[in-house]
Write a protein that holds these residues in place. Structure first.
Motif, mmCIF file in Angstrom:
data_model
loop_
_atom_site.group_PDB
_atom_site.id
_atom_site.type_symbol
_atom_site.label_atom_id
_atom_site.label_comp_id
_atom_site.label_asym_id
_atom_site.label_seq_id
_atom_site.Cartn_x
_atom_site.Cartn_y
_atom_site.Cartn_z
ATOM 1 N N ASP A 129 0.832 -1.211 0.000
ATOM 2 C CA ASP A 129 0.000 0.000 0.000
ATOM 3 C C ASP A 129 0.864 1.257 0.000
ATOM 4 O OD1 ASP A 129 -2.264 -1.559 0.025
ATOM 5 O OD2 ASP A 129 -2.559 -1.440 2.192
ATOM 6 N N GLU A 130 1.932 1.236 0.775
ATOM 7 C CA GLU A 130 2.827 2.392 0.821
ATOM 8 C C GLU A 130 3.565 2.550 -0.505
ATOM 9 O OE1 GLU A 130 5.308 2.034 4.401
ATOM 10 O OE2 GLU A 130 3.701 0.764 5.179
ATOM 11 N N LYS B 179 2.479 1.609 -3.461
ATOM 12 C CA LYS B 179 1.517 2.119 -4.450
ATOM 13 C C LYS B 179 1.295 3.616 -4.273
ATOM 14 C CE LYS B 179 -3.165 1.332 -6.240
ATOM 15 N NZ LYS B 179 -2.725 1.156 -7.641
ATOM 16 N N ALA B 180 1.279 4.063 -3.017
ATOM 17 C CA ALA B 180 1.026 5.483 -2.748
ATOM 18 C C ALA B 180 2.119 6.381 -3.303
ATOM 19 C CB ALA B 180 0.869 5.705 -1.247
ATOM 20 N N ALA C 4 -2.109 -5.131 -7.624
ATOM 21 C CA ALA C 4 -2.224 -3.774 -7.085
ATOM 22 C C ALA C 4 -2.131 -2.710 -8.165
ATOM 23 C CB ALA C 4 -1.133 -3.532 -6.038
#
Length: 1024
Positions: A288-289, A291-292, A339
């Motif tokens: 998630d990090e 992708k951010a 993702a």
């Protein structure tokens, strides 16, 4: 003899392929013919989304002239029928060192040698050798036929190569893997700009840490901007000039590991650059990090080998994170694809390049769709480096880089026959002897009841067996082109029958032979059954069974270490009832009191609070509720703590090296600690900028930082600063070498900081017209931090012991107009507590450490109490990962040594450090509106038997004693499962790695560590 492929057909035509005009003279005659070729009846994968059946690829002069199902073939074209075969765009690797010189490390920086502080590079270059953007790969590039052939056999046609040396590494060049002169191989001379966190061959002392590498790159980028705006009028600097030129190129950052991705992206955000980030294959752990960041990645396929865990003691040396990574690393690319994170694949990091296809197929088996795999090797790398107008697809006008295969590129039995680069043929596998695998009806002389079974993983790695009724015979077989030689003992008593023949068609072989008794015979073979091979196209999704098997095997942990959470903790609405509440406010200690937590804050404190429906209620009867412990001086959760290469390292930031996976975070939560100031060490007089964090186990590094907190910085006095304990005192080291020199460091740097701030203040007052002609001041991030101190925007925590040195710094501060916020350690604080109170400086002390070096011989356990009585704000700190787990007991010592009250003693690890960190408006006491950082103890927090049952931060429970045993049991069960899986892998023949003991690094003020190798920071700190 029939030839079925292109080798003979093109032998004459390839005497010279007229791909490009040459500027080189030639001696003698030469044969130059037009490079016009047509490949017909092939399955052509034009790009990962476009597959043409029975199509034609027309090549003229090294470029794609046409591709399609109705291509007109011009007269004079060399035509090859590729019925049953496939054509793919040649693969691209954009993280290569192909053709680059080997990196030679400088002699400086050794502990036993003479330290190097200045650059040894002659010329108008940057002051630090790790900054070398002037390097151009196209200038350094030398073709290497052996390495080129190694990559061609894997299907690669082009690579982006650059020197992997330094923090600013220079430019990369895109080259094709042909055997020719360098000037014909280079497609884009300056294609990309490259950066990393490793100083490479530089022997300079600075930087010696990850945070120093970050600071050096940031400063170089600011210097380049200054040089472009006005600095070039004052000096010539080829490095800064190159940095500016390189800003227009795609920028690739080698980030070392998953945490490095976020670190690199943060630098990019500061300078408006979106880096392409070379990762290490562990991104799935913080996807998630990742992708951010919005970054595209370059992902290696260097999967770890299983550990040899047959010995139980050896197995104890392998952390759970390492066990799980072995299992989950092949899932990384698939999870990135799910993702929707853009990535290219690379061979970089593979000890043996031949492992590339096996590892890629393993990734596909673990969830990576074939289409995504092909994109990651063709269109995406081409697009990332802005070469998609030349390579990556077989569209008209593109360079004719392609490979010919036996079938689906990703099938285990696929064979790469040829690799074409700029219309020039390179044979990878002998195509004339096409795939022989299958069952053949064999006749030898009068024996016609024989079967020849040919098997193997690929067409060039075959195994043979002859069946005569129920008897199985293993022959010796040699193949050269269409020629086949067989030696077989059809009658073991008689001897060996020798057969030699050739293929007349793809399905027939005939020849002559001789029996053991010398009689001439004829023999033949006709293919009866082909070995089943993949005939499918490029798959866009993984099979459901594959996905099911991968997701069922391993689960994520947050963070990805032992005792990590299976899900990230979330804030809750909680009512704690009937506890003894230590408020640290005027109300003191309240019995049978309730505390209500909503939205991460303390919303109510009182007796018999109503219980809303559907909320968590915690029974605090017989228990004690306090706010969380605050550690003013800590070094946990950091990859390194000292940047000691210079007298001042005010430019470095501890926030750049936070390791949110340090097991000490969890352990200290278990001791009731919720907030820590992560300090630079004491290697130099002016250290780095602090990071104040909440110990949110499972959060990102950025998520741990307390937003809006004041900035702090570490200073130091004493033995460490003047290098009293340097391991080689006979060798001249950096300034200062005496306590007098330490004072001069402060005077010099703050004097310069005053002038620096004054220069900017003057410039900022200029009108726009005046600024247009004025010399722009140089941005200096070291002096920025010191100027913030002078402006009362950054605050000093100073490592100190001896009374005389403390007096010295107070006098320097008074004379230059700044304040000291906190003297930390300060074991002689009792000697000048009155003066400290007058200055307004706080003291953060050990409870009872003494006699561990000369400058602490006068330490006494009454120090904290004596400073407190003089009106100094006093806290008790740890400076030690283990001690921080029992800071409650350290505070209790002030009751024994100094007669402090229980409440005042407790404030020394809660409210007082909150005051020293300027966070007492949010932390340090239980009051409505403050952060819900709370600890529920099973006894008085000052008792030696006290243990936290719950530790929460911002209303989120990060530690629960009730869940502790269950979490530990799950961890051990997971270890057991993975160890059994590794044992099975070894028993099945897999190569293994011997487990090696790893040092769990517990940082202290004086520790110095170089820039860590890939993943070392995390691996050294993981729990088993």
């Amino acid at each position: 003899m029939t030839k079925h492929f292109l080798t003979a057909l093109f032998a004459a035509g390839l005497a010279y392929s007229s791909v490009a005009q040459t500027t080189f003279p030639r001696n003698g005659v030469y044969d130059e013919r037009p490079g016009l070729y047509a490949f017909t009846n092939a399955t052509i994968i034009v790009d990962p989304k476009t597959t043409l059946q029975n199509a034609t690829l027309l090549i003229r002069d090294g470029r794609v002239e046409a591709v399609g199902t109705s291509v007109t073939v011009p007269a004079g074209t060399v035509v090859a029928d590729l019925k049953g075969k496939r054509i793919y765009p040649a693969l691209i690797d954009i993280d290569s060192d192909y053709g680059m010189p080997d990196m030679t490390r400088g002699p400086g920086g050794g502990r036993g040698g003479v330290p190097q502080y200045e650059s040894n590079k002659k010329g108008a270059y940057y002051w630090n050798q790790a900054i070398q953007p002037e390097n151009e790969a196209s200038v350094l590039f030398k073709s290497n036929p052996v390495k080129a052939d190694e990559l061609r056999k894997l299907g690669f046609g082009a690579v982006l190569t650059h020197p992997h040396d330094g923090i600013a590494r220079g430019t990369g060049t895109l080259v094709i893997l042909a055997d020719d002169r360098e000037n014909t191989l280079v497609l884009k001379p300056n294609a990309t700009a490259h950066y990393s966190f490793s100083k490479g061959s530089s022997g300079q002392q600075y930087p010696n840490s990850m945070m120093g590498s970050v600071a050096l790159l940031r400063q170089a980028m600011y210097d380049a901007d200054w040089y472009k705006r006005s600095g070039g009028k004052e000096q010539a600097n080829m490095s800064l000039d190159a940095l500016n030129r390189n800003q227009t190129l795609p920028a690739i950052f080698d980030a070392n590991d998953k945490l490095g991705i976020m670190r690199a992206d943060k630098i990019g955000d500061e300078f408006g650059v979106q880096y392409i980030i070379r990762s290490s294959g562990d991104e799935y752990q913080r996807i998630d990090e990742v992708k951010a960041t919005g970054a595209s990645l370059i992902v290696p396929l260097n999967f770890p080998q299983p550990y040899d865990v047959e010995d139980a003691w050896d197995a104890d040396n392998v952390a759970l994170a390492e066990l799980k990574h072995w299992e989950m690393a092949p899932m990384n690319a698939g999870r990135l694809a799910v993702a929707n994170i853009s990535f290219a694949l690379t061979t970089a990091g593979l000890k043996n390049k031949a492992d590339f296809w096996a590892n890629l197929r393993k990734a596909i088996e673990n969830g990576l769709p074939e289409q995504k795999a092909l994109e990651a090797l063709t269109t995406i790398p081409a697009r990332l480096i802005r070469a998609d107008d030349q390579i990556g697809t077989l569209q008209k006008g593109h360079i004719a880089n392609f490979i010919i295969t036996s079938g689906n590129l990703f099938s285990a039995d696929n064979v790469i026959y040829e690799n074409w680069m700029r219309g020039k043929q390179y044979i990878v596998t002998n195509k004339d002897a096409s795939d022989l695998r299958g069952t053949w009806n064999l006749t030898v002389g009068s024996q016609s009841n024989l079967k020849l079974n040919i098997t193997g993983k690929s067409a060039d790695k075959l195994e043979y067996q002859i069946l005569a009724d129920t008897i199985k015979i293993t022959p010796k077989v040699a193949i050269s082109g269409d020629l086949i030689s067989i030696q077989v003992p059809l009658d073991k008593k008689a001897g060996t029958t020798r057969l030699t023949g050739y293929r007349t068609t793809p399905t027939n072989i005939k020849g002559d032979g001789e029996t053991p008794d010398g009689k001439a015979i004829t023999w033949s073979a006709a293919r009866a059954v082909d070995t089943p091979r993949s005939t499918t196209g490029v798959s866009t999704t993984a099979t459901s069974s594959t996905l099911a098997s991968t997701t069922a095997v391993s689960s994520m942990l947050y963070p990805f270490v032992g005792m990590g959470n299976t899900q990230k903790p979330k804030a809750e609405t909680i009512l704690i009832k009937n506890a003894t509440v230590w408020t640290n406010e005027k109300d003191g200690i309240l019995t049978n009191t309730d505390v209500f937590v909503t939205d991460g804050k303390i919303s109510k404190v009182g007796k018999n609070l109503p219980v809303p429906a559907d909320i968590k209620v915690v029974d605090g009867t017989g228990k004690h509720l306090t706010n969380g412990i605050i550690d003013e001086h800590s070094h946990i959760a950091l990859l390194s703590i000292n940047e000691g290469g210079q007298s001042s390292s005010a430019e470095v930031r501890m926030s750049d090296v936070i390791n949110p996976e340090d097991i000490n975070i969890y352990r200290q939560l278990a001791g009731g600690v919720t907030t820590s100031q992560l300090l630079h060490g004491s290697a130099n007089a002016i250290g780095g900028q602090s990071a104040i964090v909440k110990l949110k186990w499972g959060e990102s590094a950025d998520g741990m930082l307390i937003k809006g907190a004041d900035g702090f910085i570490k200073f130091a006095l004493g033995e460490n600063v003047k290098q009293s304990n340097y391991p080689n005192p006979g060798v001249l080291t950096r300034f200062p070498q005496s306590r007098m020199g330490v004072e001069q460091v402060f005077m010099d740097h703050f004097t310069r900081a005053k002038e620096y701030a004054k220069g900017w203040a003057t410039y900022n007052k200029f009108s726009a017209k005046e600024k247009a002609t004025a010399i722009v001041p140089r941005r200096d991030i070291e002096l920025d931090a010191l100027a913030e101190i002078l402006a009362n925007k950054r605050f000093i925590t100073c490592h100190s012991y001896v009374q005389s040195e403390i007096n010295m710094l107070l006098n320097v501060a008074d004379s230059l107009g700044f304040k000291i916020n906190t003297f930390t350690h300060i074991l002689e604080g009792y000697k000048l507590a009155d003066k400290m109170a007058k200055h307004g400086v706080g003291g953060s002390s050990f409870a009872d450490w003494w006699a561990y070096k000369v400058e602490v011989h006068d330490a006494i356990p009454y120090n904290a109490a004596l400073m407190h009585r003089q009106g100094v704000t006093v806290s008790i700190n740890s400076d030690d990962a283990e001690m921080a787990r029992r800071l409650n007991q350290e505070a209790a010592k002030t009751i024994e040594y100094g007669g402090m009250t229980e409440e005042d003693a407790w404030k020394m690890v809660t409210l007082n450090p909150a005051k020293l960190l300027h966070l007492d408006n949010r932390l340090g006491s239980i009051r409505v509106g403050k952060d819900a950082d709370l600890v529920l103890w099973n006894a008085s927090p000052l008792a030696i038997y006290a243990r936290p049952e719950i530790t929460m931060i911002d209303g989120t429970i990060y530690f629960s004693l009730k869940d502790e045993d269950h979490k530990h049991d799950l961890m051990q069960a997971e270890r057991g499962r993975l160890i059994q899986k590794m044992l099975t892998a070894k028993a099945s023949g897999a190569s293994t790695t011997r487990p090696m003991p790893k040092r769990a690094r517990m940082w202290h003020c004086e520790d110095v560590e170089g820039v860590m190798a890939e993943g070392q920071g995390q691996a050294e700190q993981q729990s088993k």
